[in-house]
Motif scaffolding. Sequence first.
Motif, PDB file in Angstrom:
ATOM      1  N   THR A 131     -24.453  61.768  51.274  1.00  0.00           N
ATOM      2  CA  THR A 131     -25.140  60.692  50.545  1.00  0.00           C
ATOM      3  C   THR A 131     -25.466  59.544  51.509  1.00  0.00           C
ATOM      4  N   GLY A 132     -26.120  58.552  50.968  1.00  0.00           N
ATOM      5  CA  GLY A 132     -26.438  57.370  51.765  1.00  0.00           C
ATOM      6  C   GLY A 132     -25.199  56.682  52.302  1.00  0.00           C
ATOM      7  N   ASP A 133     -24.108  56.702  51.526  1.00  0.00           N
ATOM      8  CA  ASP A 133     -22.857  56.080  51.972  1.00  0.00           C
ATOM      9  C   ASP A 133     -22.321  56.763  53.226  1.00  0.00           C
ATOM     10  N   ASP A 134     -22.462  58.086  53.270  1.00  0.00           N
ATOM     11  CA  ASP A 134     -22.015  58.820  54.458  1.00  0.00           C
ATOM     12  C   ASP A 134     -22.808  58.378  55.687  1.00  0.00           C
ATOM     13  N   TYR A 135     -24.112  58.318  55.545  1.00  0.00           N
ATOM     14  CA  TYR A 135     -24.962  57.919  56.678  1.00  0.00           C
ATOM     15  C   TYR A 135     -24.643  56.484  57.124  1.00  0.00           C
ATOM     16  N   ASN A 136     -24.369  55.608  56.161  1.00  0.00           N
ATOM     17  CA  ASN A 136     -24.024  54.224  56.513  1.00  0.00           C
ATOM     18  C   ASN A 136     -22.691  54.157  57.258  1.00  0.00           C
ATOM     19  N   LYS A 137     -21.698  54.944  56.780  1.00  0.00           N
ATOM     20  CA  LYS A 137     -20.394  54.972  57.441  1.00  0.00           C
ATOM     21  C   LYS A 137     -20.511  55.525  58.859  1.00  0.00           C
ATOM     22  N   ILE A 138     -21.302  56.574  58.992  1.00  0.00           N
ATOM     23  CA  ILE A 138     -21.486  57.179  60.319  1.00  0.00           C
ATOM     24  C   ILE A 138     -22.180  56.203  61.261  1.00  0.00           C
ATOM     25  N   SER A 139     -23.220  55.570  60.769  1.00  0.00           N
ATOM     26  CA  SER A 139     -23.960  54.613  61.596  1.00  0.00           C
ATOM     27  C   SER A 139     -23.058  53.461  62.044  1.00  0.00           C
ATOM     28  N   LYS A 140     -22.231  52.949  61.117  1.00  0.00           N
ATOM     29  CA  LYS A 140     -21.309  51.853  61.442  1.00  0.00           C
ATOM     30  C   LYS A 140     -20.296  52.291  62.491  1.00  0.00           C
ATOM     31  N   LYS A 141     -19.747  53.489  62.318  1.00  0.00           N
ATOM     32  CA  LYS A 141     -18.749  53.999  63.268  1.00  0.00           C
ATOM     33  C   LYS A 141     -19.373  54.204  64.638  1.00  0.00           C
ATOM     34  N   VAL A 142     -20.585  54.744  64.670  1.00  0.00           N
ATOM     35  CA  VAL A 142     -21.275  54.984  65.939  1.00  0.00           C
ATOM     36  C   VAL A 142     -21.469  53.665  66.692  1.00  0.00           C
ATOM     37  N   LYS A 143     -21.927  52.638  65.985  1.00  0.00           N
ATOM     38  CA  LYS A 143     -22.159  51.347  66.626  1.00  0.00           C
ATOM     39  C   LYS A 143     -20.858  50.716  67.123  1.00  0.00           C
ATOM     40  N   GLU A 144     -19.777  50.871  66.348  1.00  0.00           N
ATOM     41  CA  GLU A 144     -18.480  50.351  66.783  1.00  0.00           C
ATOM     42  C   GLU A 144     -17.988  51.072  68.030  1.00  0.00           C
ATOM     43  N   ASP A 145     -18.161  52.406  68.054  1.00  0.00           N
ATOM     44  CA  ASP A 145     -17.754  53.195  69.219  1.00  0.00           C
ATOM     45  C   ASP A 145     -18.567  52.799  70.451  1.00  0.00           C
ATOM     46  N   LEU A 146     -19.868  52.614  70.257  1.00  0.00           N
ATOM     47  CA  LEU A 146     -20.732  52.248  71.370  1.00  0.00           C
ATOM     48  C   LEU A 146     -20.397  50.852  71.899  1.00  0.00           C
ATOM     49  N   ALA A 147     -20.075  49.931  70.989  1.00  0.00           N
ATOM     50  CA  ALA A 147     -19.704  48.575  71.400  1.00  0.00           C
ATOM     51  C   ALA A 147     -18.432  48.602  72.249  1.00  0.00           C
ATOM     52  N   ARG A 148     -17.463  49.449  71.851  1.00  0.00           N
ATOM     53  CA  ARG A 148     -16.226  49.572  72.637  1.00  0.00           C
ATOM     54  C   ARG A 148     -16.509  50.183  74.009  1.00  0.00           C
ATOM     55  N   LYS A 149     -17.363  51.195  74.029  1.00  0.00           N
ATOM     56  CA  LYS A 149     -17.711  51.825  75.305  1.00  0.00           C
ATOM     57  C   LYS A 149     -18.406  50.840  76.223  1.00  0.00           C
ATOM     58  N   MET A 150     -19.274  50.033  75.633  1.00  0.00           N
ATOM     59  CA  MET A 150     -20.026  49.081  76.434  1.00  0.00           C
ATOM     60  C   MET A 150     -19.107  48.038  77.065  1.00  0.00           C
ATOM     61  N   GLU A 151     -18.044  47.648  76.335  1.00  0.00           N
ATOM     62  CA  GLU A 151     -17.110  46.650  76.849  1.00  0.00           C
ATOM     63  C   GLU A 151     -16.385  47.150  78.094  1.00  0.00           C
ATOM     64  N   THR A 152     -16.159  48.453  78.170  1.00  0.00           N
ATOM     65  CA  THR A 152     -15.436  49.014  79.320  1.00  0.00           C
ATOM     66  C   THR A 152     -16.380  49.551  80.387  1.00  0.00           C
ATOM     67  N   SER A 153     -17.675  49.441  80.156  1.00  0.00           N
ATOM     68  CA  SER A 153     -18.652  49.926  81.136  1.00  0.00           C
ATOM     69  C   SER A 153     -19.076  48.789  82.055  1.00  0.00           C
ATOM     70  N   THR A 154     -19.987  49.103  82.953  1.00  0.00           N
ATOM     71  CA  THR A 154     -20.487  48.093  83.893  1.00  0.00           C
ATOM     72  C   THR A 154     -21.714  47.358  83.356  1.00  0.00           C
ATOM     73  N   LEU A 155     -22.139  47.686  82.151  1.00  0.00           N
ATOM     74  CA  LEU A 155     -23.381  47.100  81.633  1.00  0.00           C
ATOM     75  C   LEU A 155     -23.289  45.579  81.507  1.00  0.00           C
ATOM     76  N   LYS A 156     -22.203  45.085  80.907  1.00  0.00           N
ATOM     77  CA  LYS A 156     -22.070  43.637  80.725  1.00  0.00           C
ATOM     78  C   LYS A 156     -21.884  42.916  82.062  1.00  0.00           C
ATOM     79  N   SER A 157     -21.110  43.512  82.960  1.00  0.00           N
ATOM     80  CA  SER A 157     -20.915  42.876  84.271  1.00  0.00           C
ATOM     81  C   SER A 157     -22.217  42.868  85.068  1.00  0.00           C
ATOM     82  N   ASN A 158     -23.001  43.945  84.955  1.00  0.00           N
ATOM     83  CA  ASN A 158     -24.306  43.976  85.624  1.00  0.00           C
ATOM     84  C   ASN A 158     -25.228  42.894  85.067  1.00  0.00           C
TER      85      ASN A 158
END
Length: 200
Positions: A131-158
């Motif tokens: 359902t739409g709720d599933d897609y929203n939950k997945i999208s939210k989780k994906v963005k949270e995971d990506l935000a965490r990955k970005m914090e430990t990557s060189t993107l922000k320091s660059n």
Amino acid sequence: MYLLIFIIIGFVIYKWVTSDKNTTSTEYNTNLIQQQIKNVGKLIVTEGHYAQVMTYKDQQKYLMNLLTFEKKALIVINADVTVAYDLRQVKYDIDEKNKTITIVSIPKEEIKISPDIQFYDVDQSRMNPFTGDDYNKISKKVKEDLARKMETSTLKSNAKNRLISELSKILILTNSLGWKLQYENQVLENEQQLGEQVKL
């Protein structure tokens, strides 16, 4: 008597000529610095790309867990992430008398995460469909995971390094003109100090 008059007139003329030159020089330097700040005032964007695969599962249970309806899918995520600094929003103060440029504030970075989410091997039942709720939950989780990955990557320091590089152009100019650049009540003398002081 005449000698004294000539000395006074000569002194007045000397002071007038010297004062005029100093004013002209200060105005020229101020205009140069303002032009450099204007040149630095732009949008700098650092881009990164992330890819990941995840499995999503969900169960609906009925009759005291005797009946279970599961849905699952393999999810492939490709995401573009950008970190931007809008240097047009840098606030500064010019003190011509003390030949000092003070950086008042630097804008916070703007982070944009744009994921492309694709579903594969979707398995679902009529009793437990996606359902739409599933897609929203997945999208939210994906963005949270990506935000965490970005914090430990060189993107922000660059991105910060690019910010420091742009701001150092002002530092180089002020130093060459005999002016001072300060931020957070500290006079900055080199790019390393600038990098240490600008904590974002």
